[in-house]
Design a protein around this motif. Structure first.
Motif, short mmCIF file in Angstrom:
data_model
loop_
_atom_site.label_atom_id
_atom_site.label_comp_id
_atom_site.label_asym_id
_atom_site.label_seq_id
_atom_site.Cartn_x
_atom_site.Cartn_y
_atom_site.Cartn_z
N ARG A 34 0.83 -1.21 0.00
CA ARG A 34 0.00 0.00 0.00
C ARG A 34 0.86 1.26 0.00
N VAL A 35 0.34 2.33 -0.59
CA VAL A 35 0.97 3.64 -0.47
C VAL A 35 0.51 4.24 0.86
N VAL A 36 1.47 4.54 1.73
CA VAL A 36 1.12 5.09 3.05
C VAL A 36 1.34 6.59 3.13
N GLU A 37 2.15 7.14 2.19
CA GLU A 37 2.34 8.59 2.15
C GLU A 37 2.69 8.99 0.72
N TYR A 38 2.18 10.14 0.30
CA TYR A 38 2.35 10.58 -1.07
C TYR A 38 2.30 12.10 -1.12
N GLY A 39 3.20 12.69 -1.90
CA GLY A 39 3.15 14.13 -2.06
C GLY A 39 4.37 14.68 -2.76
N VAL A 40 4.46 16.00 -2.78
CA VAL A 40 5.64 16.68 -3.32
C VAL A 40 6.85 16.26 -2.50
N ALA A 41 7.91 15.82 -3.18
CA ALA A 41 9.06 15.24 -2.48
C ALA A 41 9.63 16.19 -1.44
N GLN A 42 9.80 17.44 -1.81
CA GLN A 42 10.39 18.41 -0.89
C GLN A 42 9.58 18.51 0.40
N GLN A 43 8.26 18.47 0.27
CA GLN A 43 7.40 18.59 1.45
C GLN A 43 7.41 17.30 2.27
N VAL A 44 7.37 16.15 1.59
CA VAL A 44 7.38 14.88 2.32
C VAL A 44 8.68 14.70 3.10
N PHE A 45 9.80 15.07 2.49
CA PHE A 45 11.08 14.92 3.20
C PHE A 45 11.25 15.96 4.30
#
Length: 315
Positions: free
Chosen positions: A222-233
């Motif tokens: 499953r995908v547990v988190e998804y978003g713009v890389a800069q924001q996710v990191f």
């Protein structure tokens, strides 16, 4: 509204009782890089096979410009094979040692388009220059090159048919540090020059952080988190993403950070925990809702999604 270049919708792949993929969704725009990250066994390899049309989904769709690739046949399938290429982790195993480099690189172009041998070899010369090799290298065999050079040959082979998407499966993990940086910079330069989109599959978060525009974090199919890389990191929301990032090497040797030690092991895909798949290892586990109800992948910040009851305000 124009559909994304590549879109995955509720994609699942079951092998008997094993749910290798369990309803994942994401999209890829032109000229962008999507990174799919997670531990071994999270479903990355299965996702690659479905994206390359090497396997068919049990449920869901992979769409190219709004068209389901499962329906591609004949010319459409041939065009898809040309438009979507792959570069794998180990260039040694993906390059035939008995064939000269010019024929290795020319093969995808000759298979998927109507060009003469002379036209194909002319294209080989150009793409060799583009990946930082010499035209003279076309006469050599793959075993005569270093690991970094072999990966450049693999990239040239993927690039020669001018694809719209290249799937990068751990493209630098088998390389030494300095060579790894060279290949990552080469890929970014080629992306700008050719306007290609990348799907980057990696367990190394440093590679994903450097290359990706968007990131999908996977755990047990499953995908547990998804978003713009800069924001996710910068601001990870899911406890699993937090743990992954705490275990990654710091950007600077003097930078101190607390490592999150996950309890237990990744569950067997044959016996996946109910509710949130991650709950038996989660330091933020707080009740029956985690153990019984699968969390939805919902927006927690603008354009930033997480599948976590805690992120969604459950108490």
């Amino acid at each position: 509204m124009r559909p994304p270049l590549l879109e995955v919708k509720n994609l699942s792949r079951y092998f008997g009782r094993v749910k290798a993929l369990d309803g994942i969704s994401f999209s890829l725009e032109e000229g962008q890089t999507l990174a799919i990250v997670g531990e071994s066994g999270c479903g990355k390899t299965t996702a690659i096979r479905l994206l390359l049309a090497l396997d068919r989904p049990t449920v869901g769709h992979v769409e190219m410009h709004g068209r389901d690739i499962a329906g591609f046949k004949g010319k459409d399938l041939r065009k898809f094979r040309s438009d979507v290429q792959a570069v794998f982790q180990d260039p040694w195993s993906s390059l035939n040692p008995r064939i000269r480099v010019r024929d290795l690189i020319a093969e995808p172009l000759r298979m998927n388009s109507d060009v003469t041998k002379a036209e194909a070899y002319k294209a080989v010369d150009k793409v060799l220059r583009d990946v930082g090799l010499l035209e003279a290298h076309a006469q050599s065999f793959a075993h005569e090159f270093s690991g970094g050079q072999r990966q450049r040959i693999a990239i040239a082979s993927a690039l020669i048919s001018k694809p719209k998407v290249i799937v990068l499966d751990e493209p630098v993990s088998a390389l030494d540090g300095s060579v790894r940086a060279q290949i990552m910079n080469l890929l970014k330069d080629l992306q700008l020059e050719y306007g290609i989109s990348f799907v980057l599959v990696a367990h190394d978060l440093g590679t994903a952080k450097y290359m990706a525009d968007h990131v999908a974090v996977m755990y047990l199919g499953r995908v547990v988190e998804y978003g713009v890389a800069q924001q996710v990191f910068a601001a990870p929301q899911h406890p699993y993403t937090l743990a992954l990032m705490s275990a990654a090497l710091p950007a600077h040797p003097r930078l101190q950070k607390k490592e999150i030690i996950l309890r237990g092991e990744v569950a067997s895909p044959i016996d996946v925990p109910p509710g949130c798949h991650f709950h038996p290892r989660c330091q933020s586990f707080f009740g029956d809702i985690c153990a019984t109800q699968p969390p939805e992948l919902l927006e927690v910040l603008q354009g930033h999604l997480a599948a976590c009851h805690l992120c969604h305000g459950a108490t």
